[in-house]
Design an enzyme around this catalytic site. Structure first.
Site, PDB file in Angstrom:
ATOM      1  N   TYR A 218      45.998   6.515  39.768  1.00  0.00           N
ATOM      2  CA  TYR A 218      45.913   7.240  41.404  1.00  0.00           C
ATOM      3  C   TYR A 218      45.772   6.380  42.295  1.00  0.00           C
ATOM      4  CZ  TYR A 218      44.410   9.814  45.965  1.00  0.00           C
ATOM      5  OH  TYR A 218      43.740  10.513  46.499  1.00  0.00           O
TER       6      TYR A 218
ATOM      7  N   THR B  10      43.299   5.639  49.920  1.00  0.00           N
ATOM      8  CA  THR B  10      42.160   6.014  49.747  1.00  0.00           C
ATOM      9  C   THR B  10      41.106   5.515  48.839  1.00  0.00           C
ATOM     10  OG1 THR B  10      40.861   7.053  47.159  1.00  0.00           O
ATOM     11  CG2 THR B  10      43.554   5.922  47.300  1.00  0.00           C
TER      12      THR B  10
HETATM   13  N1  LIG Z   1      41.020  15.571  49.509  1.00  0.00           N
HETATM   14  C1  LIG Z   1      40.158  14.186  49.599  1.00  0.00           C
HETATM   15  O1  LIG Z   1      39.066  13.782  49.405  1.00  0.00           O
HETATM   16  C2  LIG Z   1      41.322  12.737  50.027  1.00  0.00           C
HETATM   17  C3  LIG Z   1      40.640  12.079  49.536  1.00  0.00           C
HETATM   18  C4  LIG Z   1      40.930  10.349  49.729  1.00  0.00           C
HETATM   19  C5  LIG Z   1      43.103  10.889  49.497  1.00  0.00           C
HETATM   20  N2  LIG Z   1      43.785  11.760  49.610  1.00  0.00           N
HETATM   21  C6  LIG Z   1      45.552  11.613  50.252  1.00  0.00           C
HETATM   22  O2  LIG Z   1      45.002  13.117  51.150  1.00  0.00           O
HETATM   23  C7  LIG Z   1      46.400  13.289  50.874  1.00  0.00           C
HETATM   24  C8  LIG Z   1      46.505  14.746  51.435  1.00  0.00           C
HETATM   25  O3  LIG Z   1      45.361  15.248  50.305  1.00  0.00           O
HETATM   26  P1  LIG Z   1      44.568  17.182  49.949  1.00  0.00           P
HETATM   27  O4  LIG Z   1      43.557  17.084  49.724  1.00  0.00           O
HETATM   28  O5  LIG Z   1      45.635  17.849  51.076  1.00  0.00           O
HETATM   29  O6  LIG Z   1      45.844  16.917  48.823  1.00  0.00           O
HETATM   30  P2  LIG Z   1      46.236  18.365  48.636  1.00  0.00           P
HETATM   31  O7  LIG Z   1      47.072  19.144  47.008  1.00  0.00           O
HETATM   32  O8  LIG Z   1      46.458  19.905  48.996  1.00  0.00           O
HETATM   33  O9  LIG Z   1      48.378  18.453  50.060  1.00  0.00           O
HETATM   34  C9  LIG Z   1      49.415  18.005  49.178  1.00  0.00           C
HETATM   35  C10 LIG Z   1      50.738  18.345  49.941  1.00  0.00           C
HETATM   36  O10 LIG Z   1      51.677  17.698  49.621  1.00  0.00           O
HETATM   37  C11 LIG Z   1      52.192  18.436  49.253  1.00  0.00           C
HETATM   38  N3  LIG Z   1      53.205  17.828  48.139  1.00  0.00           N
HETATM   39  C12 LIG Z   1      52.753  17.129  47.086  1.00  0.00           C
HETATM   40  N4  LIG Z   1      53.819  16.106  46.633  1.00  0.00           N
HETATM   41  C13 LIG Z   1      54.929  16.168  47.465  1.00  0.00           C
HETATM   42  C14 LIG Z   1      56.145  15.793  47.900  1.00  0.00           C
HETATM   43  N5  LIG Z   1      57.156  14.928  46.724  1.00  0.00           N
HETATM   44  N6  LIG Z   1      57.025  16.719  48.569  1.00  0.00           N
HETATM   45  C15 LIG Z   1      56.434  16.980  49.666  1.00  0.00           C
HETATM   46  N7  LIG Z   1      56.049  17.630  49.402  1.00  0.00           N
HETATM   47  C16 LIG Z   1      54.566  17.474  48.522  1.00  0.00           C
HETATM   48  C17 LIG Z   1      51.593  19.011  48.247  1.00  0.00           C
HETATM   49  O11 LIG Z   1      52.624  20.679  48.147  1.00  0.00           O
HETATM   50  C18 LIG Z   1      50.771  19.277  49.233  1.00  0.00           C
HETATM   51  O12 LIG Z   1      50.571  20.839  50.357  1.00  0.00           O
HETATM   52  C19 LIG Z   1      47.252  12.492  49.479  1.00  0.00           C
HETATM   53  O13 LIG Z   1      47.566  11.755  50.153  1.00  0.00           O
HETATM   54  C20 LIG Z   1      45.967  12.379  48.881  1.00  0.00           C
HETATM   55  O14 LIG Z   1      45.990  11.106  48.226  1.00  0.00           O
HETATM   56  C21 LIG Z   1      42.851  13.064  49.872  1.00  0.00           C
HETATM   57  O1  LIG Z   2      33.150  19.878  38.640  1.00  0.00           O
HETATM   58  C1  LIG Z   2      33.434  19.184  39.140  1.00  0.00           C
HETATM   59  C2  LIG Z   2      33.860  18.296  40.160  1.00  0.00           C
HETATM   60  C3  LIG Z   2      33.725  16.567  40.124  1.00  0.00           C
HETATM   61  N1  LIG Z   2      32.208  15.878  39.229  1.00  0.00           N
HETATM   62  C4  LIG Z   2      31.551  14.958  40.112  1.00  0.00           C
HETATM   63  O2  LIG Z   2      32.139  14.616  41.379  1.00  0.00           O
HETATM   64  C5  LIG Z   2      32.917  13.331  42.624  1.00  0.00           C
HETATM   65  C6  LIG Z   2      33.062  13.924  42.882  1.00  0.00           C
HETATM   66  O3  LIG Z   2      34.913  14.315  42.034  1.00  0.00           O
HETATM   67  P1  LIG Z   2      36.003  14.653  42.830  1.00  0.00           P
HETATM   68  O4  LIG Z   2      35.167  15.619  44.071  1.00  0.00           O
HETATM   69  O5  LIG Z   2      36.848  15.160  42.111  1.00  0.00           O
HETATM   70  O6  LIG Z   2      36.294  14.007  43.873  1.00  0.00           O
HETATM   71  P2  LIG Z   2      36.368  12.265  43.374  1.00  0.00           P
HETATM   72  O7  LIG Z   2      36.846  12.081  42.292  1.00  0.00           O
HETATM   73  O8  LIG Z   2      35.852  11.444  44.006  1.00  0.00           O
HETATM   74  O9  LIG Z   2      38.373  12.870  44.419  1.00  0.00           O
HETATM   75  C7  LIG Z   2      37.987  12.215  45.629  1.00  0.00           C
HETATM   76  O10 LIG Z   2      37.771  11.095  46.025  1.00  0.00           O
HETATM   77  C8  LIG Z   2      38.816  10.499  46.407  1.00  0.00           C
HETATM   78  C9  LIG Z   2      38.604   9.030  47.239  1.00  0.00           C
HETATM   79  O11 LIG Z   2      36.775   9.428  46.992  1.00  0.00           O
HETATM   80  C10 LIG Z   2      40.099  10.205  46.277  1.00  0.00           C
HETATM   81  O12 LIG Z   2      41.094   8.827  46.139  1.00  0.00           O
HETATM   82  C11 LIG Z   2      40.622  11.866  45.943  1.00  0.00           C
HETATM   83  O13 LIG Z   2      42.427  12.200  45.724  1.00  0.00           O
HETATM   84  C12 LIG Z   2      39.836  12.998  45.799  1.00  0.00           C
HETATM   85  O14 LIG Z   2      40.303  13.765  44.519  1.00  0.00           O
HETATM   86  C13 LIG Z   2      32.877  12.890  40.549  1.00  0.00           C
HETATM   87  O15 LIG Z   2      32.165  11.967  40.545  1.00  0.00           O
HETATM   88  C14 LIG Z   2      33.351  13.858  39.682  1.00  0.00           C
HETATM   89  O16 LIG Z   2      33.092  13.489  38.134  1.00  0.00           O
HETATM   90  C15 LIG Z   2      31.695  17.236  38.911  1.00  0.00           C
HETATM   91  O17 LIG Z   2      30.233  16.140  38.617  1.00  0.00           O
HETATM   92  N2  LIG Z   2      31.686  18.080  38.539  1.00  0.00           N
END
Ligand SMILES: NC(=O)c1ccc[n+]([C@@H]2O[C@H](COP(=O)([O-])OP(=O)(O)OC[C@H]3O[C@@H](n4cnc5c(N)ncnc54)[C@H](O)[C@@H]3O)[C@@H](O)[C@H]2O)c1
Ligand SMILES: O=c1ccn([C@@H]2O[C@H](COP(=O)(O)OP(=O)(O)O[C@H]3O[C@H](CO)[C@@H](O)[C@H](O)[C@H]3O)[C@@H](O)[C@H]2O)c(=O)[nH]1
Length: 331
Positions: free
Chosen positions: A141, A117
């Site tokens: 995190y 991330t």
């Molecule tokens: N969504 C974002 O913006 C974002 C940004 C940066 C990094 N990531 C990373 O991407 C990955 C996927 O994120 P996502 O947004 O799809 O989240 P998500 O919560 O939709 O997916 C995570 C999945 O992992 C499963 N899981 C969690 N813990 C587990 C465990 N111990 N064993 C087996 N399964 C488990 C959950 O049930 C879920 O299906 C994560 O590693 C997250 O840190 C996401």
């Molecule tokens: O209701 C809301 C939700 C979010 N935010 C803001 O929007 C921005 C983005 O927030 P969010 O969409 O929650 O994402 P992040 O906290 O930036 O984190 C995401 O992006 C990261 C990478 O940059 C990943 O690692 C995380 O898993 C993923 O949740 C932040 O400034 C928040 O404070 C608001 O103001 N109101």
């Protein structure tokens, strides 16, 4: 040769499963369904419901399915939750990942792709931020992910496991074909919350912090379409299979949008207004994070196809409508 996708029933993982199947790969999924949904997976993809920290289970899956590559998405992902529950985040994102990596090494897995991330950078001193910038996570995190990066680096060196660490910036949008999307009921991500507000599923949206040192005082983020992100994994897998050296890649577009700009885009694309209120800063949030993406462009040949905020919002909105129908039908 099979690819094991951990967290494949989750948001990004389910897009990856579709991308792998579209490419004709054999796929199995390990997911504990804590936030993932069984129905997010195509019916013919084997799903093992269990923990990444269950070494015996992982070993059995690797052995039974001849797993040669793991794409590791499974994690706990909410930045402010990690501030409240650091030990839970270190258990799931670091300790369980360590066990998974050990099972991979023992099971003869050759390639490992890890979901890291942008949160490992904290608030970068200069933008866009490149992979070799200082690592100063501002939340448990981010630290939990950074520790796993280091475990992977050392284990990779010692045991010949080739890896790609992909540092995602803010992932958003949904499969353009409508097969997958963000389905977590209480998701906290800005674009998800925004489209839910636009559809009347939430009373409105709160902006967390308006006094950041950014042009409009709200946080800047680099939003990447989830399908472009899945394509980055496919490119990373091909690279490793061709003998590419273990490497870290930022995954983002290199352009930042403020929280207020995102809200305006959601309102414009949805064609509706909704209430927006202003709240204090959220714990663990960095002020501005934008990807330097030169490395992934030049070394993996990755080319974004959906690099457009209104498109990302439109796909998220379309998915949210489908999801509402699905939930109404009790799926
Ligand atoms: N969504 C974002 O913006 C974002 C940004 C940066 C990094 N990531 C990373 O991407 C990955 C996927 O994120 P996502 O947004 O799809 O989240 P998500 O919560 O939709 O997916 C995570 C999945 O992992 C499963 N899981 C969690 N813990 C587990 C465990 N111990 N064993 C087996 N399964 C488990 C959950 O049930 C879920 O299906 C994560 O590693 C997250 O840190 C996401
Ligand atoms: O209701 C809301 C939700 C979010 N935010 C803001 O929007 C921005 C983005 O927030 P969010 O969409 O929650 O994402 P992040 O906290 O930036 O984190 C995401 O992006 C990261 C990478 O940059 C990943 O690692 C995380 O898993 C993923 O949740 C932040 O400034 C928040 O404070 C608001 O103001 N109101």
């Amino acid at each position: 040769m099979t690819v094991l996708v951990t967290g494949g029933a989750g948001y990004i993982g389910s897009h990856m499963v579709h991308a792998l199947r579209d490419a004709g790969e054999r796929v199995v999924v390990l997911d504990n369904l804590s936030t993932g949904r069984r129905w997010a997976l195509p019916g013919d993809v084997p799903l093992f419901v269990g923990e990444t920290g269950d070494e015996a289970l992982v070993a059995a899956i690797i052995g039974a399915h001849e797993v040669r590559a793991i794409i590791h998405f499974a994690a706990s992902i909410v930045v402010p939750d990690s501030v409240a529950d650091p030990l839970g985040y270190y258990r799931n994102n670091t300790a369980n990942a360590r066990t998974l990596i050990e099972a991979a090494v023992k099971g003869g897995v050759r390639h490992f792709i890890f979901s890291s991330t942008a949160a490992v950078y904290g608030t970068p001193a200069t933008l866009p931020v490149a992979e070799d910038a200082p690592l100063q996570p501002e939340s448990p995190y981010g630290t939990s992910k950074l520790m796993t990066e280091l475990i992977l680096r050392d284990a990779g060196r010692a045991h010949g496991l080739a890896y790609a660490i992909l540092r995602y910036f803010n992932v958003a949008g949904a499969d353009p074909q409508g097969r997958a999307g963000q389905s977590t009921p209480n998701a906290t991500h800005l674009i998800k919350v925004g489209v839910q507000a636009a559809l009347g599923l939430r009373p409105g949206l709160q902006v967390y912090g308006t006094d950041y040192p950014t042009p409009d005082g709200t946080c800047l983020r680099d939003y990447i379409h989830v399908s472009d992100l899945a394509a980055a994994h496919s490119a990373a897998l091909a690279y490793l299979r061709q003998g590419g050296a273990s490497r870290i890649f930022n995954c983002g577009y290199g352009r930042g949008y403020s929280v207020l700009e995102v809200i305006e885009a959601v309102k414009r694309v949805a064609g509706v207004d909704f209430p927006v209120s202003f709240a204090p800063r959220r714990p663990g949030d960095a002020a501005a994070v934008v990807a330097g993406n030169g490395r992934i462009l030049s070394e993996l040949g990755w080319r974004p196809q959906l690099d457009d905020l209104p498109t990302i919002v439109a796909h998220a909105l379309a998915w949210e409508r489908t999801l509402r129908t699905r939930n109404d039908a009790g799926a």
